[in-house]
Design a protein around this motif. Structure first.
Motif, PDB file in Angstrom:
ATOM      1  N   MET A  57       0.737  -1.269  -0.039  1.00  0.00           N
ATOM      2  CA  MET A  57      -0.008   0.070  -0.104  1.00  0.00           C
ATOM      3  C   MET A  57       0.373   1.590  -0.259  1.00  0.00           C
ATOM      4  O   MET A  57       0.232   2.154   1.030  1.00  0.00           O
ATOM      5  CB  MET A  57      -0.494  -0.065   1.294  1.00  0.00           C
ATOM      6  CG  MET A  57      -1.583  -1.023   1.552  1.00  0.00           C
ATOM      7  SD  MET A  57      -2.752  -1.795   0.292  1.00  0.00           S
ATOM      8  CE  MET A  57      -3.374  -2.537   0.567  1.00  0.00           C
ATOM      9  N   CYS A 113       3.856   2.166   1.405  1.00  0.00           N
ATOM     10  CA  CYS A 113       4.571   2.147   2.465  1.00  0.00           C
ATOM     11  C   CYS A 113       5.699   2.426   2.070  1.00  0.00           C
ATOM     12  O   CYS A 113       6.176   1.443   1.546  1.00  0.00           O
ATOM     13  CB  CYS A 113       3.869   0.179   2.930  1.00  0.00           C
ATOM     14  SG  CYS A 113       5.675   0.800   5.032  1.00  0.00           S
ATOM     15  N   TYR A 172      -1.545  -8.747   8.881  1.00  0.00           N
ATOM     16  CA  TYR A 172      -1.231  -6.997   8.961  1.00  0.00           C
ATOM     17  C   TYR A 172      -0.887  -6.385   9.775  1.00  0.00           C
ATOM     18  O   TYR A 172      -0.437  -6.986  10.595  1.00  0.00           O
ATOM     19  CB  TYR A 172      -2.831  -6.852   8.812  1.00  0.00           C
ATOM     20  CG  TYR A 172      -4.330  -7.476   7.908  1.00  0.00           C
ATOM     21  CD1 TYR A 172      -4.384  -7.823   6.985  1.00  0.00           C
ATOM     22  CD2 TYR A 172      -5.047  -7.619   9.550  1.00  0.00           C
ATOM     23  CE1 TYR A 172      -5.187  -8.895   6.549  1.00  0.00           C
ATOM     24  CE2 TYR A 172      -6.475  -8.668   8.956  1.00  0.00           C
ATOM     25  CZ  TYR A 172      -6.267  -8.850   7.361  1.00  0.00           C
ATOM     26  OH  TYR A 172      -7.464 -10.200   7.132  1.00  0.00           O
ATOM     27  N   VAL A 180       0.866  -2.645  10.564  1.00  0.00           N
ATOM     28  CA  VAL A 180       0.587  -1.400  10.452  1.00  0.00           C
ATOM     29  C   VAL A 180       1.828  -0.643  11.457  1.00  0.00           C
ATOM     30  O   VAL A 180       1.324  -0.787  12.574  1.00  0.00           O
ATOM     31  CB  VAL A 180      -0.998  -0.843  11.342  1.00  0.00           C
ATOM     32  CG1 VAL A 180      -1.222   0.415  11.524  1.00  0.00           C
ATOM     33  CG2 VAL A 180      -2.559  -1.565  10.430  1.00  0.00           C
ATOM     34  N   TYR A 227       0.490  -1.576   6.128  1.00  0.00           N
ATOM     35  CA  TYR A 227      -0.149  -0.334   5.909  1.00  0.00           C
ATOM     36  C   TYR A 227       0.880   0.992   7.122  1.00  0.00           C
ATOM     37  O   TYR A 227       1.192   0.334   7.695  1.00  0.00           O
ATOM     38  CB  TYR A 227      -1.884  -0.418   6.684  1.00  0.00           C
ATOM     39  CG  TYR A 227      -2.948  -1.705   6.319  1.00  0.00           C
ATOM     40  CD1 TYR A 227      -3.318  -1.608   5.005  1.00  0.00           C
ATOM     41  CD2 TYR A 227      -2.048  -2.411   6.414  1.00  0.00           C
ATOM     42  CE1 TYR A 227      -4.080  -2.827   4.486  1.00  0.00           C
ATOM     43  CE2 TYR A 227      -2.658  -3.752   6.381  1.00  0.00           C
ATOM     44  CZ  TYR A 227      -4.070  -4.112   5.195  1.00  0.00           C
ATOM     45  OH  TYR A 227      -4.678  -4.842   4.780  1.00  0.00           O
ATOM     46  N   GLN A 242      -6.530   3.007   6.753  1.00  0.00           N
ATOM     47  CA  GLN A 242      -5.764   2.783   5.647  1.00  0.00           C
ATOM     48  C   GLN A 242      -6.396   1.007   6.023  1.00  0.00           C
ATOM     49  O   GLN A 242      -6.054   0.070   4.729  1.00  0.00           O
ATOM     50  CB  GLN A 242      -4.484   2.614   4.837  1.00  0.00           C
ATOM     51  CG  GLN A 242      -3.793   2.117   3.647  1.00  0.00           C
ATOM     52  CD  GLN A 242      -2.729   2.407   3.646  1.00  0.00           C
ATOM     53  OE1 GLN A 242      -1.793   2.121   4.293  1.00  0.00           O
ATOM     54  NE2 GLN A 242      -2.204   3.188   2.563  1.00  0.00           N
ATOM     55  N   PHE A 243      -5.913   0.849   6.875  1.00  0.00           N
ATOM     56  CA  PHE A 243      -6.020  -1.325   6.735  1.00  0.00           C
ATOM     57  C   PHE A 243      -7.764  -1.609   6.698  1.00  0.00           C
ATOM     58  O   PHE A 243      -8.303  -1.830   6.741  1.00  0.00           O
ATOM     59  CB  PHE A 243      -5.571  -0.877   8.242  1.00  0.00           C
ATOM     60  CG  PHE A 243      -6.051  -2.432   9.216  1.00  0.00           C
ATOM     61  CD1 PHE A 243      -5.597  -3.878   8.818  1.00  0.00           C
ATOM     62  CD2 PHE A 243      -6.385  -2.184   9.867  1.00  0.00           C
ATOM     63  CE1 PHE A 243      -6.788  -4.783   9.514  1.00  0.00           C
ATOM     64  CE2 PHE A 243      -7.545  -3.194  10.431  1.00  0.00           C
ATOM     65  CZ  PHE A 243      -7.451  -4.408  10.252  1.00  0.00           C
ATOM     66  N   HIS A 249      -8.993  -0.978   3.304  1.00  0.00           N
ATOM     67  CA  HIS A 249      -8.830  -1.822   2.430  1.00  0.00           C
ATOM     68  C   HIS A 249      -9.231  -3.647   2.875  1.00  0.00           C
ATOM     69  O   HIS A 249      -9.665  -4.499   2.128  1.00  0.00           O
ATOM     70  CB  HIS A 249      -7.329  -2.562   2.995  1.00  0.00           C
ATOM     71  CG  HIS A 249      -6.221  -3.438   1.683  1.00  0.00           C
ATOM     72  ND1 HIS A 249      -6.120  -4.528   2.117  1.00  0.00           N
ATOM     73  CD2 HIS A 249      -6.342  -3.516   0.392  1.00  0.00           C
ATOM     74  CE1 HIS A 249      -5.346  -5.240   1.374  1.00  0.00           C
ATOM     75  NE2 HIS A 249      -6.008  -4.899   0.239  1.00  0.00           N
TER      76      HIS A 249
END
Length: 566
Positions: free
Chosen positions: A72, A74, A145, A147, A177, A182-183, A186
């Motif tokens: 994404m 990052c 995931y 973050v 993320y 954003q997480f 998505h």
């Protein structure tokens, strides 16, 4: 023990023990001089000599990250901006030094031969906490995931990428993320599972995020194929079914599950079924179908045809799923996703565990015999991918529907047998359901407009089912030895079924046959069956004589077991 011991261990090439000793002294001493000496020694002996390798590893890991991970956009920090150093104690063990806090944070072990447990679900990592590696090493999640909400967390997390091969070994299934928003966006847009395990942030802080995602999910069309469909065939029990659906809707799960109801020609309680239909329009987890009246086999076929999950677990409308065990159930199914069938255990309202004696049955004999031994529908779980790919339900319907009395009453057993003969069966699944003492088998016979007078328990019915079941067993085309063994076991099972009927309904049963006469009829019926099977070349004359001896042995055993009143 102390600084000299650490140096001695280092000189003996015992690097893990040496580093542990250095760190122990560092954490205990109040002397800045000693601390600086330890940091300098470790840097000179472990970090600086490996700087070139760390830089190359960082380049390879970040390249892998860009090519294989969903990041994404990052921002990846420059190598010289990273906040932590890796201290190599061996090829697979790295201690971690934090330059900002001037502290040792622990160590990372990457065992080559360790096979982590499979987990159906997802993991959320917030920031770059070292604890994430213990979790990843213990459990292989479907998705991870990550973050990284600020520059510091990115510098911290990507410091681990100095370890050669780290991304490919541990983090090849990650999404990255730069913010929780954003997480959230998505996973909503892509139907990704809400994480049930969280590292680096209190789960309570994420409560509102997860609630929003769940509320959005149940109001929009499913994106991801469910792992499990909890499927309820029903007729004329609208209130019980509606209560069951509302009970299951309390689950804070969305993409992982599906709740399926098949209304098989109900004529009463229609307002309750209409309510279920309205719920299905509002909650994407609920699937509802209504069909013309037909026999029980049609009801099972229909509820399976409506089910979209990778696995279908059947549930009688009056039984209740234990909501708190959903995580264990999803994990069990995911771990056994190559199996043809799974049997979840039940607890009845007398607190007795049912199906507790079914273990992992991987051989064909035990798998098929188990499939024919689980009469009650609740807890039976089909591999729906295999059902659909091989069109098993459609084929069985064409072969047996309206033609075979066993299939009419026990379609779920027949479907299960066809699945597990090639793909295996597994028991000892979690205790997933509370079974109420409403007799499902009586309901089956009401489909055929018979009186609810325990017809299914009567000897003539059981023997007719046995005859019809033999046709199904032969159609399975198993080896001769397995076929013979299964038939003999199923013949013996008739005695046990009748014992249960006499034990619970003695007065009704003895009106037709005494227990002695019942056993005699079963024995003679079994002998006649083998005469017919011998003509079909299921066994030769020598084997037939051995089977007759076994049948006589079973007859003598059960004849002595006079059931008494319950």
């Amino acid at each position: 023990m102390g600084l000299q011991e650490a140096i001695s261990l280092f000189e003996q090439n015992k690097y893990i023990q040496a580093l542990n000793e250095f760190i122990s002294v560092y954490n205990c001493t109040q002397s800045e001089e000693i601390k600086n000496s330890i940091v300098t020694t470790i840097s000179d002996c472990f970090i600086i000599p490996n700087d070139k390798e760390f830089r190359e590893a960082y380049k390879e890991n970040t390249s892998f990250f860009k090519e294989n991970c969903n990041y994404m956009n990052c921002n990846i920090p420059q190598y010289d901006d990273l906040t932590m150093d890796m201290i190599p104690a061996s090829d697979n063990c790295f201690f971690v030094w934090n330059n900002n806090s001037e502290s040792f944070e622990g160590n990372i072990e990457l065992e080559e031969d360790k096979c982590p447990d499979d987990n159906y679900g997802t993991l959320l990592i917030y920031g770059g906490e070292i604890e994430l590696f213990d979790e990843i090493r213990a459990t292989k999640y479907r998705k991870i995931y990550v973050v990284l909400p600020d520059v510091e967390s990115r510098r911290r997390f990507f410091s681990y990428c100095k370890i050669p091969g780290l991304m490919e070994k541990c983090l090849d299934n990650c999404y990255f993320y730069e913010s929780l928003q954003q997480f959230e966006n998505h996973i909503v847009e892509n139907g990704l599972y809400i994480p049930r395990k969280v590292i680096g942030i209190e789960k309570e802080i994420l409560h509102d995020v997860f609630e929003r995602v769940h509320d959005i999910r149940i109001r929009k069309e499913k994106i991801t194929k469910p792992l499990i469909s909890i499927s309820i065939p029903s007729r004329n029990r609208g209130e019980a079914t509606l209560n069951n659906v509302n009970h299951l809707r309390k689950l804070q799960y969305d993409e992982e599950i599906e709740i399926v109801v098949s209304n098989n020609g109900s004529t009463v309680g229609l307002d309750k079924y209409e309510e279920i239909s309205r719920i299905a329009d509002e909650d994407s987890r609920v699937v509802y179908g209504s069909f013309p009246p037909a026999d029980f086999s049609a009801s099972i076929e229909q509820v399976v045809s409506l089910s979209n999950g990778e696995f279908v677990v059947l549930c009688a409308d009056e039984d209740r799923f234990y909501l708190e065990c959903i995580e264990d159930c999803l994990n069990f199914v995911f771990f056994n996703r190559g199996k043809g069938g799974i049997l979840f255990r039940l607890r009845n309202n007398k607190n007795i565990i049912l199906y507790d004696d079914y273990d992992n049955e991987n051989d064909v004999f035990n798998s098929v015999l188990s499939a024919f031994s689980t009469n009650y529908i609740t807890g039976i779980c089909f591999n729906n991918n295999l059902l659909k790919d091989n069109k098993i339900v459609e084929k069985l319907s064409a072969m047996y529907r309206g033609k075979n009395s066993y299939y009419a009453a026990y379609p779920h057993n027949t479907i299960l047998a066809y699945l597990v003969r090639g793909y295996g069966f597994v028991g000892k699944a979690p205790i997933a359901f509370l079974k109420y003492d409403v007799s499902e088998e009586i309901e089956r016979y009401s489909y055929e407009h018979a009186k609810a007078d325990y017809a299914y328990m009567k000897l003539d019915t059981r023997l007719a089912h046995l005859d019809a079941l033999m046709d199904i067993v032969l159609d399975l085309r198993l080896t001769s030895d397995i076929t013979i063994g299964i038939i003999v076991e199923l013949q013996d099972r008739v005695y046990k079924l009748m014992y249960g009927a006499y034990y619970t309904h003695m007065e009704d049963m003895v009106k037709e046959y005494t227990w002695d006469k019942c056993c005699e009829r079963i024995y003679l019926h079994n002998l006649e069956m083998w005469k017919a099977l011998r003509k079909k070349r299921v066994c030769n004359d020598e084997m037939s004589l051995k089977i007759e001896l076994v049948l006589k042995k079973y007859y003598d055993i059960h004849l002595r077991e006079h059931p008494s009143f319950a």
